[in-house]
Design a protein around this motif. Structure first.
Motif, PDB file in Angstrom:
ATOM      1  N   ALA A  83       0.848  -1.195   0.000  1.00 15.83           N
ATOM      2  CA  ALA A  83       0.000   0.000   0.000  1.00 15.83           C
ATOM      3  C   ALA A  83       0.881   1.243   0.000  1.00 15.83           C
ATOM      4  O   ALA A  83       2.008   1.219   0.482  1.00 15.83           O
ATOM      5  CB  ALA A  83      -0.926   0.006   1.204  1.00 15.83           C
ATOM      6  N   TYR A  84       0.346   2.323  -0.535  1.00 15.69           N
ATOM      7  CA  TYR A  84       1.055   3.609  -0.569  1.00 15.69           C
ATOM      8  C   TYR A  84       0.018   4.722  -0.517  1.00 15.69           C
ATOM      9  O   TYR A  84      -1.180   4.486  -0.714  1.00 15.69           O
ATOM     10  CB  TYR A  84       1.894   3.741  -1.850  1.00 15.69           C
ATOM     11  CG  TYR A  84       1.060   3.717  -3.108  1.00 15.69           C
ATOM     12  CD1 TYR A  84       0.593   4.895  -3.691  1.00 15.69           C
ATOM     13  CD2 TYR A  84       0.705   2.508  -3.701  1.00 15.69           C
ATOM     14  CE1 TYR A  84      -0.194   4.868  -4.828  1.00 15.69           C
ATOM     15  CE2 TYR A  84      -0.072   2.479  -4.842  1.00 15.69           C
ATOM     16  CZ  TYR A  84      -0.522   3.660  -5.402  1.00 15.69           C
ATOM     17  OH  TYR A  84      -1.312   3.625  -6.524  1.00 15.69           O
ATOM     18  N   ILE A 134      -1.505   3.401   6.098  1.00  8.49           N
ATOM     19  CA  ILE A 134      -0.883   2.703   4.966  1.00  8.49           C
ATOM     20  C   ILE A 134      -0.518   1.277   5.364  1.00  8.49           C
ATOM     21  O   ILE A 134      -0.736   0.331   4.608  1.00  8.49           O
ATOM     22  CB  ILE A 134       0.361   3.478   4.489  1.00  8.49           C
ATOM     23  CG1 ILE A 134      -0.049   4.855   3.948  1.00  8.49           C
ATOM     24  CG2 ILE A 134       1.113   2.700   3.412  1.00  8.49           C
ATOM     25  CD1 ILE A 134       1.114   5.765   3.618  1.00  8.49           C
ATOM     26  N   SER A 180      -3.745   1.772  -3.275  1.00  5.48           N
ATOM     27  CA  SER A 180      -3.492   3.023  -2.575  1.00  5.48           C
ATOM     28  C   SER A 180      -4.250   3.016  -1.254  1.00  5.48           C
ATOM     29  O   SER A 180      -5.280   2.355  -1.109  1.00  5.48           O
ATOM     30  CB  SER A 180      -3.947   4.204  -3.440  1.00  5.48           C
ATOM     31  OG  SER A 180      -4.043   5.378  -2.679  1.00  5.48           O
ATOM     32  N   SER A 181      -3.753   3.762  -0.290  1.00 12.55           N
ATOM     33  CA  SER A 181      -4.431   3.822   1.010  1.00 12.55           C
ATOM     34  C   SER A 181      -5.720   4.621   0.957  1.00 12.55           C
ATOM     35  O   SER A 181      -6.501   4.608   1.902  1.00 12.55           O
ATOM     36  CB  SER A 181      -3.490   4.432   2.055  1.00 12.55           C
ATOM     37  OG  SER A 181      -3.042   5.710   1.627  1.00 12.55           O
TER      38      SER A 181
END
Length: 651
Positions: free
Chosen positions: A257-258, A266, A289-290
């Motif tokens: 995750a980013y 995250i 994605s977060s």
């Protein structure tokens, strides 16, 4: 003198003249009148001359201002200005606009800028090879304004690249592999895994840490993750290749995750992504994605799922489900639309578990959406009053559910596949029991999630739960055992695919409890009409590659999902066929694809690309608003991508 002042002065003189006629000598009054009018005339001439001079000065001043503004727009304005004519030819441009055209070539106006005039939007973004600009159009005055935001876009892109990212690596079947190894072999395996993971991570110059023998953790930037994504997270293939000589090859899964949220958020999303990868069968990476409004991306999944569930986990799930049932008085059980035998069998199995706890339970069904197998199944159910009493329509359920009612979803986990979407949305408390690989669509906060993609069927999972709950006083009835075994037979194609020792253990347990093979054979039998439809679809089939076959039904003809599925099974049973796809018009107005594989092609990934899902070897999708030929073209495009991937892998 202003016009207003002159007017007031004239009024005053007129009043004086009137007073002079009233109170002074007539000749004196006439003299005053002549002098006053002469004075007024002279003042009027001066006022006209001054007004003329004032207007000329204003014109000269306006010209100077216009010239200054024009010079500013031409030389110093930060925006680029184009004035064009009806033929979309530039008639005037400022210095910045001229520099823009000089930076590229003479065709820039025609290729990029004229293209803006042909669009309906008057504002937006224009991307040139080296610049990013915003544009605004005044079509009435034929003026185009451009503003260069290249530096801002570069800053945003840099900010996106350095977003923090967290990844968790898990060795899927580490415990199973080392179970029969000696200490020396385990030490060698650990060293090998650490070397492979370390070499892969060091290629991206990021920080990592080994948490234990089967877990690794790394921290990176979003740009590093993009590089990994471009290489399709090659760590999975490296581990697979390095351990392929093992009796039980190892595979790895990753959750990454980013984003711009906190590191805690995250990390939480990364863990959820890893859980999703493991639930889907392992040997894959889930990247997301977060941000909550983004969808995950799936990579890998080129091998069938490894059985990871243990009897300890199954017993824990049994206890958890029992506790949840004890907290609710009424339980509703619902399968997917056009339920198959697995959905029906597992639904009645859950009803049996609710009966064990003395809870009122209902099975929601729509008798307008039934396949032939299930129609024959319901004939058998109607012969048993205690089971028939559990059946409830969607309308009946909508009228009697409360906020405290519990919904158990069986054999599916995507809310959009519910027999009734409005009914699903009425429930605040949900339990999921499924054997399909988890997809992006998922209930927000289920009370319990029991998804095991390694299981043959939802009926197998539910049967195991019944085993742990049954006792001398709590026994499963024969017809429920029959329905559960029928569900297992359908999903395993008579125990030929997706089976494990646990599958046969459960089947044996169901037979001990009175499952009737004769009733199962009747429910699953194929009538002559269905057989002819299957033969017709087989006749329409064609090979896309030497091992992949596609059959598409006629545009105007409707087929039920069982016929499509049986056709795909028939095609897969033929020599040399590794994957089969059957495209048909469904009775619900959608176009469906039934996909089957012998394990060499991941049909689940192909169906997910078409908004569907399922298993590695058994998947499907339903597409609305398309014709059979249009869906066929979409499938061919995905198969072409698959073929290209195979060619790159071979090279």
């Amino acid at each position: 003198m202003k016009k207003e002042t002159f007017g007031k002065f004239v009024l005053l003189v007129c009043i004086l003249q009137i007073l002079s006629f009233l109170f002074l000598n007539k000749w004196i009054a006439v003299g005053i009148l002549i002098v006053a009018n002469a004075f007024l005339f002279q003042m009027y001439i001066r006022l006209r001359r001054w007004q003329k001079i004032s207007d000329q000065e204003k014109i000269r001043m306006a010209a100077r201002v216009a010239q200054d503004n024009s010079q500013y727009l031409s030389d110093k304005s930060p925006s680029m200005i184009f004035i064009y004519n009806e033929q979309k030819t530039v008639e005037w441009m400022n210095q910045n606009a001229l520099q823009l055209l000089d930076k590229y070539d003479q065709d820039t106006w025609q290729k990029y800028l004229v293209g803006l005039l042909d669009q309906e939007k008057d504002q937006g973004l224009l991307r040139l090879p080296e610049d990013t600009l915003t544009y605004s159009l005044d079509r009435t005055k034929r003026i185009l304004f451009l503003y260069n935001i290249t530096d801002q876009e570069k800053a945003k892109e840099k900010q996106r690249q350095i977003q923090p990212a967290i990844g968790i690596i898990a060795i899927d079947n580490y415990t199973d592999v080392i179970d029969k190894m000696g200490d020396k072999e385990i030490s060698y395996l650990n060293s090998l895994l650490t070397t492979i993971v370390s070499d892969w991570i060091n290629e991206y110059h990021i920080f990592y840490k080994r948490l234990n023998a089967e877990r690794y953790f790394f921290v990176a930037h979003a740009e590093d993750i993009k590089k990994m994504e471009d290489e399709e997270f090659s760590l999975m293939e490296r581990v697979r290749n390095a351990t392929e000589d093992q009796p039980l090859p190892l595979t790895v899964s990753m959750g990454i995750a980013y984003g711009t949220e906190s590191l805690a958020k995250i990390g939480e999303v990364a863990q959820n992504n890893l859980d999703m990868a493991l639930v889907r069968g392992g040997d894959q990476t889930v990247l997301k994605s977060s941000s909550e409004d983004t969808k995950p991306k799936f990579f890998g999944g080129t091998t069938a799922g490894t059985a990871k569930r243990t009897r300890v986990r199954s017993r824990a799930m049994s206890t958890a489900l029992k506790n949840i049932f004890n907290e609710h008085n009424d339980i509703y059980i619902m399968g997917h639309r056009f339920p198959d035998m697995d959905a029906i069998g597992s639904a009645f199995g859950v009803a049996c578990l609710a009966d064990f706890q003395g809870k009122t339970n209902y099975i929601v069904i729509d008798e307008n959406e039934l396949i032939p197998d299930v129609e024959r199944c319901l004939e058998e159910i109607h012969k048993h009053e205690e089971l028939e009493a559990k059946l409830i329509t969607v309308d009946q359920a909508l009228k009697q559910i409360t906020k405290e009612s519990l919904l158990v979803m069986v054999d599916y986990h995507k809310p959009s596949l519910s027999i009734s979407q409005p009914l699903y949305e009425k429930f605040e408390k949900v339990v999921i029991i499924d054997h399909h690989r988890r997809g992006d669509e998922f209930p927000s906060k289920p009370l319990l999630t029991y998804i095991e993609s390694s299981a043959s069927s939802a009926s197998e999972l539910v049967s195991e739960l019944i085993q742990y709950e049954s006792s001398r006083k709590k026994q499963m009835d024969k017809i429920t055992a029959t329905l559960l075994l029928a569900g297992m037979i359908v999903d395993t194609k008579s125990f030929t695919i997706r089976t494990s020792s646990r599958t046969f253990d459960v089947a044996s347990y169901l037979k001990i409890n009175g499952a009737d093979s004769g009733i199962i054979q009747y429910m699953l039998s194929t009538d002559l009409t269905s057989f002819l439809e299957i033969s017709e679809l087989v006749a329409y089939s064609e090979f896309i590659t030497s091992s992949i076959v596609v059959a598409a039904g006629a545009e105007g003809k409707l087929y039920d999902s069982v016929t499509a599925a049986k056709t795909a099974d028939t095609l897969l049973s033929m020599n040399g066929v590794e994957a089969a796809f059957v495209i048909t018009n469904r009775k619900d107005g959608k176009v469906g694809i039934s996909a089957r594989s012998n394990g060499k092609v991941n049909v689940q990934k192909i169906m997910e690309a078409l908004e569907g899902g399922g298993h590695f070897t058994n998947a499907a999708t339903q597409i609305a608003g398309k014709t059979v030929n249009e869906v066929k073209a979409m499938l061919y495009n995905e198969l072409n991508e698959l073929d290209q991937v195979k060619e790159r892998t071979a090279e």
